[in-house]
Motif scaffolding. Structure first.
Motif, PDB file in Angstrom:
ATOM      1  N   MET A   1      -1.828   1.737 -13.784  1.00 53.47           N
ATOM      2  CA  MET A   1      -2.882   2.748 -13.798  1.00 53.47           C
ATOM      3  C   MET A   1      -4.230   2.140 -13.416  1.00 53.47           C
ATOM      4  O   MET A   1      -5.032   2.761 -12.709  1.00 53.47           O
ATOM      5  N   VAL A   2      -4.481   0.922 -13.874  1.00 51.50           N
ATOM      6  CA  VAL A   2      -5.715   0.228 -13.508  1.00 51.50           C
ATOM      7  C   VAL A   2      -5.705  -0.091 -12.019  1.00 51.50           C
ATOM      8  O   VAL A   2      -6.735   0.032 -11.339  1.00 51.50           O
ATOM      9  N   LEU A   3      -4.566  -0.478 -11.505  1.00 49.41           N
ATOM     10  CA  LEU A   3      -4.446  -0.764 -10.076  1.00 49.41           C
ATOM     11  C   LEU A   3      -4.733   0.480  -9.252  1.00 49.41           C
ATOM     12  O   LEU A   3      -5.428   0.413  -8.226  1.00 49.41           O
ATOM     13  N   ARG A   4      -4.242   1.627  -9.680  1.00 53.11           N
ATOM     14  CA  ARG A   4      -4.553   2.879  -8.972  1.00 53.11           C
ATOM     15  C   ARG A   4      -6.058   3.151  -8.994  1.00 53.11           C
ATOM     16  O   ARG A   4      -6.637   3.571  -7.989  1.00 53.11           O
ATOM     17  N   ALA A   5      -6.690   2.885 -10.131  1.00 51.27           N
ATOM     18  CA  ALA A   5      -8.130   3.107 -10.239  1.00 51.27           C
ATOM     19  C   ALA A   5      -8.905   2.210  -9.270  1.00 51.27           C
ATOM     20  O   ALA A   5      -9.861   2.646  -8.620  1.00 51.27           O
ATOM     21  N   ARG A   6      -8.491   0.950  -9.180  1.00 49.24           N
ATOM     22  CA  ARG A   6      -9.181   0.027  -8.277  1.00 49.24           C
ATOM     23  C   ARG A   6      -9.017   0.443  -6.826  1.00 49.24           C
ATOM     24  O   ARG A   6      -9.948   0.346  -6.027  1.00 49.24           O
ATOM     25  N   LEU A   7      -7.829   0.907  -6.492  1.00 45.07           N
ATOM     26  CA  LEU A   7      -7.606   1.374  -5.129  1.00 45.07           C
ATOM     27  C   LEU A   7      -8.422   2.627  -4.830  1.00 45.07           C
ATOM     28  O   LEU A   7      -9.007   2.763  -3.751  1.00 45.07           O
ATOM     29  N   THR A   8      -8.463   3.549  -5.782  1.00 45.86           N
ATOM     30  CA  THR A   8      -9.251   4.770  -5.594  1.00 45.86           C
ATOM     31  C   THR A   8     -10.706   4.422  -5.341  1.00 45.86           C
ATOM     32  O   THR A   8     -11.346   4.988  -4.445  1.00 45.86           O
ATOM     33  N   GLU A   9     -11.225   3.475  -6.098  1.00 42.23           N
ATOM     34  CA  GLU A   9     -12.619   3.046  -5.919  1.00 42.23           C
ATOM     35  C   GLU A   9     -12.826   2.382  -4.566  1.00 42.23           C
ATOM     36  O   GLU A   9     -13.786   2.685  -3.849  1.00 42.23           O
ATOM     37  N   GLN A  10     -11.917   1.486  -4.179  1.00 42.78           N
ATOM     38  CA  GLN A  10     -12.080   0.747  -2.923  1.00 42.78           C
ATOM     39  C   GLN A  10     -11.916   1.626  -1.696  1.00 42.78           C
ATOM     40  O   GLN A  10     -12.468   1.329  -0.634  1.00 42.78           O
ATOM     41  N   LEU A  11     -11.173   2.712  -1.825  1.00 34.51           N
ATOM     42  CA  LEU A  11     -10.960   3.612  -0.693  1.00 34.51           C
ATOM     43  C   LEU A  11     -12.140   4.546  -0.453  1.00 34.51           C
ATOM     44  O   LEU A  11     -12.181   5.248   0.551  1.00 34.51           O
TER      45      LEU A  11
ATOM     46  N   VAL B   1      -7.147  17.137 -10.981  1.00 32.26           N
ATOM     47  CA  VAL B   1      -6.369  18.325 -11.349  1.00 32.26           C
ATOM     48  C   VAL B   1      -6.106  19.236 -10.155  1.00 32.26           C
ATOM     49  O   VAL B   1      -4.975  19.677  -9.928  1.00 32.26           O
ATOM     50  N   LEU B   2      -7.155  19.514  -9.385  1.00 27.74           N
ATOM     51  CA  LEU B   2      -7.037  20.475  -8.287  1.00 27.74           C
ATOM     52  C   LEU B   2      -6.742  19.835  -6.942  1.00 27.74           C
ATOM     53  O   LEU B   2      -6.405  20.523  -5.986  1.00 27.74           O
ATOM     54  N   ARG B   3      -6.911  18.498  -6.863  1.00 27.12           N
ATOM     55  CA  ARG B   3      -6.743  17.748  -5.616  1.00 27.12           C
ATOM     56  C   ARG B   3      -7.676  18.273  -4.524  1.00 27.12           C
ATOM     57  O   ARG B   3      -7.300  18.420  -3.360  1.00 27.12           O
ATOM     58  N   THR B   4      -8.897  18.550  -4.932  1.00 28.33           N
ATOM     59  CA  THR B   4      -9.917  19.009  -3.986  1.00 28.33           C
ATOM     60  C   THR B   4     -11.193  18.197  -4.208  1.00 28.33           C
ATOM     61  O   THR B   4     -11.320  17.471  -5.191  1.00 28.33           O
ATOM     62  N   GLY B   5     -12.144  18.360  -3.313  1.00 24.70           N
ATOM     63  CA  GLY B   5     -13.442  17.738  -3.504  1.00 24.70           C
ATOM     64  C   GLY B   5     -13.578  16.353  -2.894  1.00 24.70           C
ATOM     65  O   GLY B   5     -12.671  15.839  -2.238  1.00 24.70           O
ATOM     66  N   ALA B   6     -14.726  15.742  -3.164  1.00 24.38           N
ATOM     67  CA  ALA B   6     -15.100  14.492  -2.504  1.00 24.38           C
ATOM     68  C   ALA B   6     -14.205  13.307  -2.858  1.00 24.38           C
ATOM     69  O   ALA B   6     -14.024  12.399  -2.041  1.00 24.38           O
ATOM     70  N   TYR B   7     -13.636  13.301  -4.059  1.00 30.73           N
ATOM     71  CA  TYR B   7     -12.840  12.146  -4.487  1.00 30.73           C
ATOM     72  C   TYR B   7     -11.350  12.308  -4.204  1.00 30.73           C
ATOM     73  O   TYR B   7     -10.580  11.357  -4.351  1.00 30.73           O
ATOM     74  N   ALA B   8     -10.949  13.500  -3.809  1.00 31.66           N
ATOM     75  CA  ALA B   8      -9.521  13.761  -3.598  1.00 31.66           C
ATOM     76  C   ALA B   8      -8.894  12.862  -2.534  1.00 31.66           C
ATOM     77  O   ALA B   8      -7.781  12.349  -2.740  1.00 31.66           O
ATOM     78  N   PRO B   9      -9.551  12.633  -1.386  1.00 26.59           N
ATOM     79  CA  PRO B   9      -8.929  11.766  -0.378  1.00 26.59           C
ATOM     80  C   PRO B   9      -8.604  10.366  -0.908  1.00 26.59           C
ATOM     81  O   PRO B   9      -7.503   9.855  -0.682  1.00 26.59           O
ATOM     82  N   SER B  10      -9.553   9.758  -1.619  1.00 17.71           N
ATOM     83  CA  SER B  10      -9.324   8.410  -2.152  1.00 17.71           C
ATOM     84  C   SER B  10      -8.189   8.402  -3.170  1.00 17.71           C
ATOM     85  O   SER B  10      -7.324   7.517  -3.153  1.00 17.71           O
ATOM     86  N   LEU B  11      -8.181   9.377  -4.067  1.00 20.25           N
ATOM     87  CA  LEU B  11      -7.153   9.431  -5.098  1.00 20.25           C
ATOM     88  C   LEU B  11      -5.784   9.714  -4.499  1.00 20.25           C
ATOM     89  O   LEU B  11      -4.783   9.077  -4.869  1.00 20.25           O
ATOM     90  N   GLU B  12      -5.706  10.643  -3.574  1.00 21.46           N
ATOM     91  CA  GLU B  12      -4.419  10.978  -2.957  1.00 21.46           C
ATOM     92  C   GLU B  12      -3.844   9.789  -2.197  1.00 21.46           C
ATOM     93  O   GLU B  12      -2.642   9.523  -2.250  1.00 21.46           O
TER      94      GLU B  12
END
Length: 398
Positions: free
Chosen positions: A289-299, A347-358
């Motif tokens: 989960m921490v690794l996913r967070a780091r990737l989301t931030e770096q993307l 939750v909605l997979r929309t908005g400014a952070y959705a691309p990085s998280l997806e």
């Protein structure tokens, strides 16, 4: 770094976990993109530039026979492990390249079904194996292990994949002497632990207390606090509770640390410590989960502010909180005064952070088509995504 090599690949990853439930290495999936030829020698130099002595061991898993052949022909002694699938060895050119690579000291990993092991002449070429366990393999191994007087039927010192249950995990790592398992059966582990309330990790709480005692910087405290999604969530819940009596909501870890102060934080952590979790099977889940967070931030796009990056990190860190707490993610996030951008992305997979998280989620799978699709939809260059992934993986410490 020349752009062409990372721009002609689609990468993904999977952690490898050892018996101590710590990171034994990382498997890197490598897909060629379209019809462009991958410069294998350049890829190896790129990885070597990024990796350090403290980086995790790397297993390269090329997903085309052409790329596999190029890697076998160009990889020097001391290069990362290279996976060679059983079916690829049927090609004379790959068989010959594998023999030559072995001869010059390259470390090769045979990958194939557990019930169809290589013959002795083939096995001598490989330092290790990544064995695929079918449902029938798993049933037979568990049945044999449960029989009185029977030893584990698994082969010690090898790596295993498709380990879908906690019971099989225990058999592989604790009784079977496996070197590592690829991936982690998160759903089954959490289901097995469903009757006990999950708590923040003892090792992270203790680490944070030591950092406070050493009067380390707020940056360091924020970093440690972000090493456990449950601890981060409990911290934000507490700082926004009536007990703190703050006039304004706390919407970030950094703001919470500033508002709480070292003394109050230390007392709160001391209260948590006796009840903190020590279950080792939760460690890989937390680390992933921490690794996913780091990737989301770096993307996130370069140039973003520290505050914004912290918010994106929190978005990735809390994105699987529902798996841990068995409540809808929307309910959990609504209890905190977090940015609407975090809720929309998670939750909605929309908005400014959705691309990085997806994309961070897609990189966890061996699915080049999905990664390509997301890059195109969100207008993100595959080269930038690959560079972010390699940077995060090279900095992993366990």
């Amino acid at each position: 770094m020349v752009q062409s090599v990372l721009g002609s690949l689609v990468l993904g990853y999977r952690p490898l976990w050892n018996a101590a439930r710590k990171l034994a290495g990382v498997q890197l999936y490598i897909h060629g993109q379209g019809t462009r030829q991958v410069d294998a020698a350049h890829l190896l130099r790129t990885v070597q530039e990024l990796w350090s002595a403290g980086s995790p061991p790397l297993l390269l898993s090329p997903r085309s026979h052409r790329l596999l052949l190029d890697l076998l022909q160009h990889a020097p002694r001391g290069a990362p492990w290279i996976e060679v699938p059983r079916d690829a060895l049927a090609q004379p050119a790959i068989r010959e390249a594998a023999e030559k690579a072995h001869g010059r000291g390259l470390r090769l990993v045979w990958r194939g079904p557990y019930h169809s092991l290589p013959d002795a002449d083939t096995a001598r070429l490989f330092d290790n194996s990544l064995l695929q366990l079918s449902g029938q393999d798993a049933l037979q191994a568990l049945t044999a292990a449960a029989t009185a007087g029977q030893t584990s039927p698994l082969i010690a010192g090898q790596m295993y994949e498709h380990v879908a249950s906690r019971a099989l995990l225990t058999l592989c790592l604790d009784r079977g002497g496996a070197l590592a398992v690829a991936g982690w059966p998160m759903e089954d582990v959490l289901h097995d632990l469903r009757l006990q309330p999950l708590a923040p990790a003892h090792e992270v709480v203790h680490k944070l207390l030591k950092a406070i005692d050493a009067d380390q910087s707020i940056d360091r405290l924020e970093h440690i606090l972000g090493e456990d999604p449950l601890l981060a969530y409990r911290f934000l819940t507490y700082t926004n509770s009536a007990a703190m009596g703050l006039r304004t909501g706390v919407n970030s870890l950094r703001r919470g640390l500033v508002m709480m102060g070292y003394g109050s934080l230390s007392r709160w952590l001391m209260e948590l410590l006796p009840h903190a979790a020590t279950e080792p099977d939760l460690r890989p889940i937390r680390t992933a989960m921490v690794l996913r967070a780091r990737l989301t931030e770096q993307l996130l796009q370069p140039g973003s502010s520290t505050e914004l990056r912290g918010e994106v990190y929190l978005c990735g860190l809390l994105s699987q909180l529902d798996e841990l707490l068995h409540e809808p993610l929307s309910t959990l996030l609504r209890r905190l005064p977090l940015s609407e951008r975090i809720f929309n992305a998670s939750v909605l997979r929309t908005g400014a952070y959705a691309p990085s998280l997806e994309l961070a989620c897609a990189l966890e799978l061996d699915d080049a088509a999905r990664i390509d699709q997301l890059c195109e939809a969100h207008e993100m260059a595959i080269e930038d995504v690959n560079r972010a992934l390699l940077r995060v993986l090279s900095e992993l410490r366990d």
